[in-house]
Scaffold this active site. Structure first.
Site, PDB file in Angstrom:
ATOM      1  N   ARG A 151      41.482  34.541  51.333  1.00 55.22           N
ATOM      2  CA  ARG A 151      41.233  33.838  50.084  1.00 55.22           C
ATOM      3  C   ARG A 151      41.586  32.353  50.236  1.00 55.22           C
ATOM      4  O   ARG A 151      42.343  31.973  51.141  1.00 55.22           O
ATOM      5  CB  ARG A 151      42.068  34.440  48.955  1.00 55.22           C
ATOM      6  CG  ARG A 151      41.802  35.913  48.692  1.00 55.22           C
ATOM      7  CD  ARG A 151      42.728  36.443  47.614  1.00 55.22           C
ATOM      8  NE  ARG A 151      42.460  37.844  47.311  1.00 55.22           N
ATOM      9  CZ  ARG A 151      43.040  38.871  47.919  1.00 55.22           C
ATOM     10  NH1 ARG A 151      43.936  38.643  48.883  1.00 55.22           N
ATOM     11  NH2 ARG A 151      42.750  40.114  47.569  1.00 55.22           N
ATOM     12  N   LYS A 176      48.005  37.464  47.021  1.00 52.85           N
ATOM     13  CA  LYS A 176      47.654  37.654  45.609  1.00 52.85           C
ATOM     14  C   LYS A 176      48.090  39.022  45.108  1.00 52.85           C
ATOM     15  O   LYS A 176      48.507  39.172  43.952  1.00 52.85           O
ATOM     16  CB  LYS A 176      46.138  37.485  45.435  1.00 52.85           C
ATOM     17  CG  LYS A 176      45.634  37.710  44.020  1.00 52.85           C
ATOM     18  CD  LYS A 176      44.124  37.600  43.965  1.00 52.85           C
ATOM     19  CE  LYS A 176      43.599  37.890  42.559  1.00 52.85           C
ATOM     20  NZ  LYS A 176      42.121  37.823  42.501  1.00 52.85           N
ATOM     21  N   HIS A 231      34.652  30.846  47.288  1.00 52.14           N
ATOM     22  CA  HIS A 231      35.013  32.257  47.387  1.00 52.14           C
ATOM     23  C   HIS A 231      33.881  33.093  47.979  1.00 52.14           C
ATOM     24  O   HIS A 231      34.118  34.193  48.505  1.00 52.14           O
ATOM     25  CB  HIS A 231      35.380  32.808  46.001  1.00 52.14           C
ATOM     26  CG  HIS A 231      36.044  34.146  46.046  1.00 52.14           C
ATOM     27  ND1 HIS A 231      37.340  34.329  46.480  1.00 52.14           N
ATOM     28  CD2 HIS A 231      35.586  35.386  45.730  1.00 52.14           C
ATOM     29  CE1 HIS A 231      37.659  35.615  46.412  1.00 52.14           C
ATOM     30  NE2 HIS A 231      36.606  36.276  45.967  1.00 52.14           N
ATOM     31  N   ARG A 234      34.400  34.229  51.503  1.00 56.75           N
ATOM     32  CA  ARG A 234      35.147  35.479  51.695  1.00 56.75           C
ATOM     33  C   ARG A 234      34.191  36.679  51.645  1.00 56.75           C
ATOM     34  O   ARG A 234      34.283  37.586  52.479  1.00 56.75           O
ATOM     35  CB  ARG A 234      36.230  35.592  50.622  1.00 56.75           C
ATOM     36  CG  ARG A 234      36.988  36.919  50.607  1.00 56.75           C
ATOM     37  CD  ARG A 234      38.181  36.807  49.662  1.00 56.75           C
ATOM     38  NE  ARG A 234      38.695  38.093  49.241  1.00 56.75           N
ATOM     39  CZ  ARG A 234      39.550  38.837  49.916  1.00 56.75           C
ATOM     40  NH1 ARG A 234      39.968  38.425  51.102  1.00 56.75           N
ATOM     41  NH2 ARG A 234      39.992  39.992  49.429  1.00 56.75           N
ATOM     42  N   HIS A 258      42.262  44.073  50.408  1.00 57.45           N
ATOM     43  CA  HIS A 258      41.881  44.829  49.216  1.00 57.45           C
ATOM     44  C   HIS A 258      42.783  46.051  49.072  1.00 57.45           C
ATOM     45  O   HIS A 258      42.887  46.867  49.990  1.00 57.45           O
ATOM     46  CB  HIS A 258      40.414  45.292  49.301  1.00 57.45           C
ATOM     47  CG  HIS A 258      39.433  44.215  48.999  1.00 57.45           C
ATOM     48  ND1 HIS A 258      38.872  43.428  49.976  1.00 57.45           N
ATOM     49  CD2 HIS A 258      38.917  43.784  47.818  1.00 57.45           C
ATOM     50  CE1 HIS A 258      38.033  42.561  49.422  1.00 57.45           C
ATOM     51  NE2 HIS A 258      38.045  42.750  48.112  1.00 57.45           N
ATOM     52  N   TYR A 267      29.777  46.851  49.525  1.00 58.36           N
ATOM     53  CA  TYR A 267      29.291  46.525  50.861  1.00 58.36           C
ATOM     54  C   TYR A 267      28.681  47.727  51.577  1.00 58.36           C
ATOM     55  O   TYR A 267      28.282  47.628  52.732  1.00 58.36           O
ATOM     56  CB  TYR A 267      30.446  45.976  51.725  1.00 58.36           C
ATOM     57  CG  TYR A 267      31.068  44.726  51.167  1.00 58.36           C
ATOM     58  CD1 TYR A 267      30.520  43.464  51.423  1.00 58.36           C
ATOM     59  CD2 TYR A 267      32.210  44.780  50.387  1.00 58.36           C
ATOM     60  CE1 TYR A 267      31.090  42.314  50.906  1.00 58.36           C
ATOM     61  CE2 TYR A 267      32.786  43.636  49.864  1.00 58.36           C
ATOM     62  CZ  TYR A 267      32.223  42.403  50.129  1.00 58.36           C
ATOM     63  OH  TYR A 267      32.796  41.268  49.608  1.00 58.36           O
TER      64      TYR A 267
END
Length: 374
Positions: A151, A176, A231, A234, A258, A267
């Site tokens: 990120r 995060k 972003h 990413r 994640h 994805y």
């Protein structure tokens, strides 16, 4: 205490709860918005589901003063989540309400996840611009973003003491999600960091979030690239990890950070694309290699008084000229097919379509299909 207005309760929430969060600055904006809204002067205990629903609907009709765009459902959902948390604390710990009306109100439906991919041409334009930019950090930041799926905040908070260039690992002690993470560095990412000049400790990059945001926006304007957020790099990096075909979802999640695998389900279509290639390739690998390269390529059209010239933008010196556009296109198709087949025979590198760097107006571009019928 029991007759606090929502604005007063929000101030108390900011001082006691928000201050402890990583997203304190962003949450302060939401608190300010809610405090200045139609709910701000209402007594917390008297706020009803109708009040919350009215706020939701009116908020969705407003526009962002900075961007001029309509407030997104995601923004309103975050504001409602903050409100819900405040009501829960107010009910259980502060004694300023008896109920949480937010729980009974529908949140705005989230739009489909953003699927913006970086094109080959955009990547080359950005990397060339960043390489020639006055601050060498910009190039390294873009490369690290594309190679590691980190990120923006994680990249800007990198410190030299947490980077092991020998093992090619970047340690993120505070992410995060509130967990530590080790991110593998590709050779490209490692070399981009080395070129900055290695020091013993301290921050790798001097950019602030606001500074990088401004630099990014100016760069896109100058390059004529639209609707590309930092972003999105990413998203592009994670897509490429899946496209490698060597990593499973858990391994990709370990790299990207994640916590929820459901976030990576978007994805899964990339896996399907690999399956198609395997199915077709199993029949005739050589045939599949040829077919994969015989695809349309962009070309520019230039007209003089008597001649129309077609130039294949991704190939050096590949042009065709004729008296009419149709004839020139036919000649260009023949030359493109010959070039592609010769390159396959000689095992030469064949460029992917749309990687050219020339500035060409869209109205002057045609697609040349090497397999088009004459």
């Amino acid at each position: 205490m029991t007759t606090k207005t929502l604005r007063e309760a929000l101030d108390h929430y900011r001082e006691k709860v928000s201050i402890l969060k990583k997203g304190y600055k962003q949450e302060c904006y939401r608190i300010q918005q809610l405090g200045n809204s139609i709910l701000g002067e209402k007594i917390v205990r008297e706020i009803t589901t109708v009040d919350i629903a009215t706020y939701r609907d009116e908020r969705l009709q407003q526009t962002n003063s900075k961007t001029g765009q309509q407030i997104s459902p995601a923004t309103v959902r975050l504001e409602m989540s903050l409100l819900s948390n405040l009501f829960e604390l107010g009910r259980i710990e502060w004694g300023i309400c008896d109920d949480n009306p937010v729980l009974k109100v529908r949140k705005p439906k989230m739009p489909p996840g953003r699927e913006r991919r970086l094109t080959s041409r955009e990547e080359r334009l950005i990397l060339r611009y960043a390489h020639n930019y006055g601050n060498s950090e910009l190039y390294a930041i873009v490369v690290v973003a594309l190679e590691t799926a980190m990120r923006q905040g994680e990249i800007l908070n990198l410190t030299w003491e947490h980077i092991n260039l020998k093992t090619r690992i970047a340690h993120l002690p505070d992410t995060k999600n509130g967990t530590r993470r080790d991110v593998p560095l590709s050779i490209k990412a490692r070399d981009a960091l080395i070129q900055l000049g290695i020091v013993g400790n301290g921050r790798v990059f001097s950019y602030t979030n606001a500074g990088l945001k401004t630099t990014w926006r100016v760069m896109l304007l100058r390059l004529g690239i639209e609707d590309l957020h930092f972003h999105d790099l990413r998203h592009e990096a994670i897509s490429r990890l899946f496209e490698l075909g060597t990593l499973d979802m858990m391994e990709v999640a370990a790299i990207s950070g994640h916590k929820s695998l459901s976030m990576l389900k978007r994805y899964t279509h990339l896996k399907a694309q690999r399956l198609v290639k395997k199915l077709e390739g199993g029949k005739s690998r050589g045939r599949q290699v040829v077919i994969n390269h015989l695809v349309p390529y962009p070309a520019s059209v230039a007209r003089t008084s008597n001649i129309v010239t077609i130039r294949l933008l991704d190939f050096e010196g590949l042009t065709a000229s004729a008296a009419t556009k149709e004839s020139a296109i036919t000649l260009a198709q023949d030359q493109l097919l010959r070039r592609l087949m010769t390159s396959i025979r000689d095992a030469e590198t064949i460029p992917q379509p749309d990687q050219y760097l020339d500035i060409v107006h869209e109205t002057d571009i045609v697609m040349i299909d090497p397999l088009a019928a004459a």
